[in-house]
Design a protein around this motif. Sequence first.
Motif, PDB file in Angstrom:
ATOM      1  N   LEU A  68       0.832  -1.202   0.000  1.00 47.81           N
ATOM      2  CA  LEU A  68       0.000   0.000   0.000  1.00 47.81           C
ATOM      3  C   LEU A  68       0.864   1.249   0.000  1.00 47.81           C
ATOM      4  O   LEU A  68       0.592   2.211  -0.739  1.00 47.81           O
ATOM      5  CB  LEU A  68      -0.912  -0.008   1.226  1.00 47.81           C
ATOM      6  CG  LEU A  68      -1.761   1.239   1.466  1.00 47.81           C
ATOM      7  CD1 LEU A  68      -2.717   1.483   0.304  1.00 47.81           C
ATOM      8  CD2 LEU A  68      -2.542   1.113   2.780  1.00 47.81           C
ATOM      9  N   ASN A  69       1.921   1.241   0.785  1.00 51.00           N
ATOM     10  CA  ASN A  69       2.768   2.424   0.898  1.00 51.00           C
ATOM     11  C   ASN A  69       3.613   2.685  -0.342  1.00 51.00           C
ATOM     12  O   ASN A  69       4.270   3.731  -0.436  1.00 51.00           O
ATOM     13  CB  ASN A  69       3.681   2.295   2.118  1.00 51.00           C
ATOM     14  CG  ASN A  69       2.949   2.531   3.420  1.00 51.00           C
ATOM     15  OD1 ASN A  69       1.944   3.242   3.460  1.00 51.00           O
ATOM     16  ND2 ASN A  69       3.444   1.934   4.505  1.00 51.00           N
ATOM     17  N   ALA A  70       3.587   1.759  -1.299  1.00 53.06           N
ATOM     18  CA  ALA A  70       4.268   2.010  -2.572  1.00 53.06           C
ATOM     19  C   ALA A  70       3.558   3.076  -3.388  1.00 53.06           C
ATOM     20  O   ALA A  70       4.131   3.632  -4.333  1.00 53.06           O
ATOM     21  CB  ALA A  70       4.365   0.709  -3.374  1.00 53.06           C
ATOM     22  N   PHE A  71       2.304   3.384  -3.018  1.00 54.89           N
ATOM     23  CA  PHE A  71       1.534   4.406  -3.722  1.00 54.89           C
ATOM     24  C   PHE A  71       1.460   5.675  -2.876  1.00 54.89           C
ATOM     25  O   PHE A  71       1.366   5.603  -1.643  1.00 54.89           O
ATOM     26  CB  PHE A  71       0.111   3.912  -4.003  1.00 54.89           C
ATOM     27  CG  PHE A  71       0.055   2.684  -4.872  1.00 54.89           C
ATOM     28  CD1 PHE A  71       0.254   2.779  -6.242  1.00 54.89           C
ATOM     29  CD2 PHE A  71      -0.187   1.441  -4.318  1.00 54.89           C
ATOM     30  CE1 PHE A  71       0.205   1.654  -7.048  1.00 54.89           C
ATOM     31  CE2 PHE A  71      -0.228   0.305  -5.112  1.00 54.89           C
ATOM     32  CZ  PHE A  71      -0.027   0.411  -6.482  1.00 54.89           C
ATOM     33  N   PRO A  72       1.497   6.855  -3.492  1.00 53.17           N
ATOM     34  CA  PRO A  72       1.401   8.108  -2.735  1.00 53.17           C
ATOM     35  C   PRO A  72       0.042   8.211  -2.028  1.00 53.17           C
ATOM     36  O   PRO A  72      -1.010   8.060  -2.660  1.00 53.17           O
ATOM     37  CB  PRO A  72       1.552   9.190  -3.806  1.00 53.17           C
ATOM     38  CG  PRO A  72       2.176   8.503  -4.980  1.00 53.17           C
ATOM     39  CD  PRO A  72       1.698   7.095  -4.941  1.00 53.17           C
ATOM     40  N   GLN A  73       0.088   8.467  -0.731  1.00 52.88           N
ATOM     41  CA  GLN A  73      -1.123   8.604   0.067  1.00 52.88           C
ATOM     42  C   GLN A  73      -1.111   9.922   0.814  1.00 52.88           C
ATOM     43  O   GLN A  73      -0.056  10.458   1.149  1.00 52.88           O
ATOM     44  CB  GLN A  73      -1.223   7.462   1.080  1.00 52.88           C
ATOM     45  CG  GLN A  73      -1.288   6.078   0.490  1.00 52.88           C
ATOM     46  CD  GLN A  73      -1.124   5.048   1.590  1.00 52.88           C
ATOM     47  OE1 GLN A  73      -2.053   4.751   2.335  1.00 52.88           O
ATOM     48  NE2 GLN A  73       0.084   4.500   1.710  1.00 52.88           N
ATOM     49  N   PHE A  74      -2.328  10.397   1.128  1.00 48.06           N
ATOM     50  CA  PHE A  74      -2.457  11.709   1.740  1.00 48.06           C
ATOM     51  C   PHE A  74      -3.652  11.720   2.683  1.00 48.06           C
ATOM     52  O   PHE A  74      -4.527  10.852   2.633  1.00 48.06           O
ATOM     53  CB  PHE A  74      -2.641  12.787   0.663  1.00 48.06           C
ATOM     54  CG  PHE A  74      -1.535  12.804  -0.351  1.00 48.06           C
ATOM     55  CD1 PHE A  74      -0.404  13.580  -0.163  1.00 48.06           C
ATOM     56  CD2 PHE A  74      -1.615  12.018  -1.503  1.00 48.06           C
ATOM     57  CE1 PHE A  74       0.624  13.590  -1.096  1.00 48.06           C
ATOM     58  CE2 PHE A  74      -0.597  12.011  -2.440  1.00 48.06           C
ATOM     59  CZ  PHE A  74       0.529  12.800  -2.232  1.00 48.06           C
ATOM     60  N   LEU A  75      -3.671  12.726   3.563  1.00 50.41           N
ATOM     61  CA  LEU A  75      -4.818  13.034   4.407  1.00 50.41           C
ATOM     62  C   LEU A  75      -5.190  14.488   4.210  1.00 50.41           C
ATOM     63  O   LEU A  75      -4.323  15.354   4.014  1.00 50.41           O
ATOM     64  CB  LEU A  75      -4.494  12.806   5.889  1.00 50.41           C
ATOM     65  CG  LEU A  75      -4.437  11.377   6.424  1.00 50.41           C
ATOM     66  CD1 LEU A  75      -3.994  11.397   7.887  1.00 50.41           C
ATOM     67  CD2 LEU A  75      -5.781  10.684   6.296  1.00 50.41           C
ATOM     68  N   THR A  76      -6.477  14.758   4.263  1.00 50.66           N
ATOM     69  CA  THR A  76      -6.951  16.133   4.250  1.00 50.66           C
ATOM     70  C   THR A  76      -8.263  16.182   5.013  1.00 50.66           C
ATOM     71  O   THR A  76      -9.028  15.212   5.009  1.00 50.66           O
ATOM     72  CB  THR A  76      -7.131  16.661   2.813  1.00 50.66           C
ATOM     73  OG1 THR A  76      -7.378  18.071   2.846  1.00 50.66           O
ATOM     74  CG2 THR A  76      -8.269  15.968   2.091  1.00 50.66           C
ATOM     75  N   GLU A  77      -8.518  17.276   5.691  1.00 51.72           N
ATOM     76  CA  GLU A  77      -9.764  17.417   6.439  1.00 51.72           C
ATOM     77  C   GLU A  77     -10.816  18.083   5.577  1.00 51.72           C
ATOM     78  O   GLU A  77     -10.593  19.163   5.012  1.00 51.72           O
ATOM     79  CB  GLU A  77      -9.549  18.218   7.725  1.00 51.72           C
ATOM     80  CG  GLU A  77     -10.806  18.324   8.580  1.00 51.72           C
ATOM     81  CD  GLU A  77     -10.597  19.106   9.859  1.00 51.72           C
ATOM     82  OE1 GLU A  77     -11.547  19.788  10.294  1.00 51.72           O
ATOM     83  OE2 GLU A  77      -9.473  19.041  10.411  1.00 51.72           O
TER      84      GLU A  77
END
Length: 390
Positions: free
Chosen positions: A77-86
């Motif tokens: 999973l971490n091989a792909f760019p991941q993000f958080l936003t509110e």
Amino acid sequence: MKTPTTAGTPVSGAVRPFRAAIEQAALDDLNDRLDRTRWPDALPDAGWEYGVPVTYLRELVEYWRTGYDWRSQEERLNAFPQFLTEIDGADVHFLHVRSPEPDAVPLIMTHGWPGSVLEFLDVIGPLTDPRSFGGDPADAFHVVIPSIPGYGFSGPTRETNWDYRRVARAWAELMERLGYQRYGAQGGDWGSGISRELGLVVPERLIGIHLNSPPTFPVGDPSGLGELDRQRLDSWARHQNETSGYVAVQSTRPQTLAYALNDSPVGQLAWIVEKFQEWTDSTGVPESAVDRDHMLTNVTLYWLTATAGSSARLYKESARAWTDAAPSRVPTGFAVFPHDITLPVRAFAEELDHIVHWTEMPRGGHFAAMEEPKLLVADIQTFFRSLSAY
């Protein structure tokens, strides 16, 4: 493909990077609970008719405990760019994978229940970089794959009224925040309803909507239906009578269910694995249709994020709006996989959707991106390629 769209430029400061990093203590606790499972009795030779067989689940739990490796799946999973936003008071976790092709079309893809963003891992490469998979670079997409609020790393939610329409409004904000002015939407299960609703929220932004596992509720006049549509209407009756118990519970008393699933990983496993057996093109056990580790990673995500209850709440919050849909004029494509839980009635679908593409798939079921990723990718590409006429 459709006219090239603006490349996304995220709003500074609103989006922050994310990596999955589950504490080892949580994994140790999971293993300890698996070791201490109090198994129920079972009728001999009952098969799947009464629910998940104990003999099958014992073997699967043993593999989960001794053979399955969360860390390798976490790394995948971490091989792909991941993000958080509110957005609207909720943290939204999402994958955002940009294509190397400059004219790629932005595409937001939405999972359902009991799925997650993990459903889409096998389709990201072919969609974003078709050139590397023997395809046409003109069929490339920038993909945005969010976790529904209350699911996975977007959960749990902390207030009421997170129904699928509010999720669609959040997706409109997410795509705006990422700098995408024109884009497509794709989804199945809840992702189908959310994607369709997105076309009602911001129709001017949607190039097209591609749906798999798109429900068409039996609310139209059946008198003029052809034989195929009558058979599919009958599938709704079978679903209501035999396989809809999860809907009744999750749309009425999700909190009561949460105590059991949040405390017992085997309970969580059984609640989800049953759907992988019933809703897929499987023969006997769900692993005949989906990879065992992939399925267990999906279940483990629900467990580790403690989102059994908050994911179920989407049913409760959305129950009032299920059959109250407005007509959509966004060009829409349906991919119908024959072993899905229910199959869409085209005559009813055409009353609400501007259908310009309809594919009857040769195989596959509810979890199309996991079961038949090549078929799904090809149909998404074909659909959006066809929209130049619209």
